[in-house]
Design a protein around this motif. Structure first.
Motif, PDB file in Angstrom:
ATOM      1  N   VAL A 165     -30.930 -19.136 -47.829  1.00  0.00           N
ATOM      2  CA  VAL A 165     -32.115 -19.003 -48.625  1.00  0.00           C
ATOM      3  C   VAL A 165     -33.100 -18.416 -47.934  1.00  0.00           C
ATOM      4  O   VAL A 165     -33.813 -17.494 -48.865  1.00  0.00           O
ATOM      5  CB  VAL A 165     -32.511 -20.697 -48.832  1.00  0.00           C
ATOM      6  N   ILE A 166     -33.312 -18.321 -46.794  1.00  0.00           N
ATOM      7  CA  ILE A 166     -34.412 -17.574 -46.158  1.00  0.00           C
ATOM      8  C   ILE A 166     -34.143 -16.131 -46.075  1.00  0.00           C
ATOM      9  O   ILE A 166     -35.110 -15.156 -46.224  1.00  0.00           O
ATOM     10  CB  ILE A 166     -34.487 -18.134 -44.759  1.00  0.00           C
ATOM     11  N   GLY A 167     -32.901 -15.842 -46.032  1.00  0.00           N
ATOM     12  CA  GLY A 167     -32.273 -14.204 -45.882  1.00  0.00           C
ATOM     13  C   GLY A 167     -32.568 -13.824 -47.273  1.00  0.00           C
ATOM     14  O   GLY A 167     -33.052 -12.458 -47.576  1.00  0.00           O
ATOM     15  N   TRP A 168     -32.277 -14.471 -48.379  1.00  0.00           N
ATOM     16  CA  TRP A 168     -32.635 -14.021 -49.820  1.00  0.00           C
ATOM     17  C   TRP A 168     -33.998 -13.678 -50.029  1.00  0.00           C
ATOM     18  O   TRP A 168     -34.286 -12.653 -50.564  1.00  0.00           O
ATOM     19  CB  TRP A 168     -31.900 -15.083 -50.410  1.00  0.00           C
ATOM     20  N   ALA A 169     -34.810 -14.709 -49.559  1.00  0.00           N
ATOM     21  CA  ALA A 169     -36.227 -14.569 -50.035  1.00  0.00           C
ATOM     22  C   ALA A 169     -36.966 -13.436 -49.235  1.00  0.00           C
ATOM     23  O   ALA A 169     -37.876 -12.782 -49.767  1.00  0.00           O
ATOM     24  CB  ALA A 169     -36.943 -15.945 -49.935  1.00  0.00           C
ATOM     25  N   SER A 170     -36.469 -13.429 -48.055  1.00  0.00           N
ATOM     26  CA  SER A 170     -37.005 -12.465 -47.125  1.00  0.00           C
ATOM     27  C   SER A 170     -36.883 -10.895 -47.577  1.00  0.00           C
ATOM     28  O   SER A 170     -37.577 -10.236 -47.383  1.00  0.00           O
ATOM     29  CB  SER A 170     -36.610 -12.667 -45.750  1.00  0.00           C
ATOM     30  N   ALA A 171     -35.450 -10.664 -47.910  1.00  0.00           N
ATOM     31  CA  ALA A 171     -35.270  -9.406 -48.479  1.00  0.00           C
ATOM     32  C   ALA A 171     -36.087  -8.964 -49.581  1.00  0.00           C
ATOM     33  O   ALA A 171     -36.447  -7.793 -49.787  1.00  0.00           O
ATOM     34  CB  ALA A 171     -33.686  -9.200 -48.768  1.00  0.00           C
TER      35      ALA A 171
END
Length: 280
Positions: A165-171
């Motif tokens: 989830v964090i990787g998706w939002a960060s991108a």
């Protein structure tokens, strides 16, 4: 000259010629991003993206690509910001490497999907989404809203899911994930200094996976300016990288010595202005 995107003929932008001032801006931006990376465990993207959007607008970059270019360049610069910040935190024994390892599994998957999501959103709409995110972060910092340490660190599957989830939002937002990772880890009873340090470490795989995805997705876009590698603008990346690597270590040292309360409020005020400008 002209390029074609979506079947429409588009006139290529005209760029201003004050290259030294442009590069000086990128050097100053890198210094600010480096301090923020070390001090708060963020990759600096929350300030890099808005400044690059304003800079690219002044340079006359095409509106349909300049926001994606800012996000991709920000993510690539976080690679350099993270390295020195992580080294300094590791030297102090603050990084929780087992947590980092399992979150990275999810981060690598989530970052790729996040880049695809961002690429599917139009530039103006992406700016508004980033503006809302900046306002939310500003509100959180101003009110010092922090989740209470009410739960234990999850298992491997939970850490992987959180990383996704964090990787998706960060991108999508062009950030290193610190504004998401630090609250998650403190909620899971990780001490603040360890949460900041581990967040800094997580910013590296986020930046690597996301930047590579943005390079690939923008590789053949005809509207990109010269010196671009997909959705990464190399002059900006170079300027930011040169200073951020030095100032990230300074920020990491300050994180272990100073109370950043006043700086947080000043930073929140800046984010509030940025968020409103992106929305209106």
């Amino acid at each position: 000259s002209s390029g074609v995107r979506g079947g429409a003929s588009v006139t290529m932008p005209i760029y201003f010629s004050d290259a030294p001032m442009e590069f000086l801006l990128y050097l100053l931006l890198g210094a600010c991003a480096g301090v923020l990376a070390g001090l708060f465990g963020v990759g600096g993207g929350i300030i890099i993206v808005p400044v690059l959007v304003f800079s690219f607008t002044l340079q006359g970059f095409d509106v349909s690509v300049l926001t994606h270019l800012a996000v991709g360049t920000s993510l690539a610069s976080i690679i350099f910001t993270s390295v020195n910040a992580v080294r300094e935190h590791h030297r102090r024994g603050a990084v929780r490497w087992p947590i980092f390892a399992w979150m990275t599994v999810g981060i690598l998957l989530g970052a790729g999907f996040g880049a695809l999501t961002a690429e599917a959103i139009s530039g103006p709409h992406l700016q508004k989404i980033i503006g809302v995110f900046a306002l939310v972060v500003a509100l959180q910092m101003t009110l010092e809203l922090k989740p209470k340490a009410s739960r234990q660190v999850p298992g491997k599957l939970g850490l992987t899911a959180a990383g996704g989830v964090i990787g998706w939002a960060s991108a999508i937002f062009g950030i290193g994930g610190g504004s998401l990772t630090v609250p998650f880890l403190t909620w899971r009873s990780v001490p603040m200094q360890q949460a900041v340090a581990t967040s800094s470490a997580c910013g590296l795989p986020i930046a690597l996976a996301s930047a590579l995805s943005f390079m690939i997705l923008g590789w053949h876009d005809p509207l990109l300016p010269a010196h671009s590698l997909g959705f990464v603008y190399l002059p900006a990346l170079l300027g930011i990288a040169l200073t951020s690597m030095v100032f990230a270590r300074i920020g990491a040292r300050l994180a272990h010595k100073l109370s950043p309360r006043l700086l947080k409020r000043m930073f929140a005020a800046l984010l509030f202005c940025v968020g409103l400008s992106f929305l209106f």
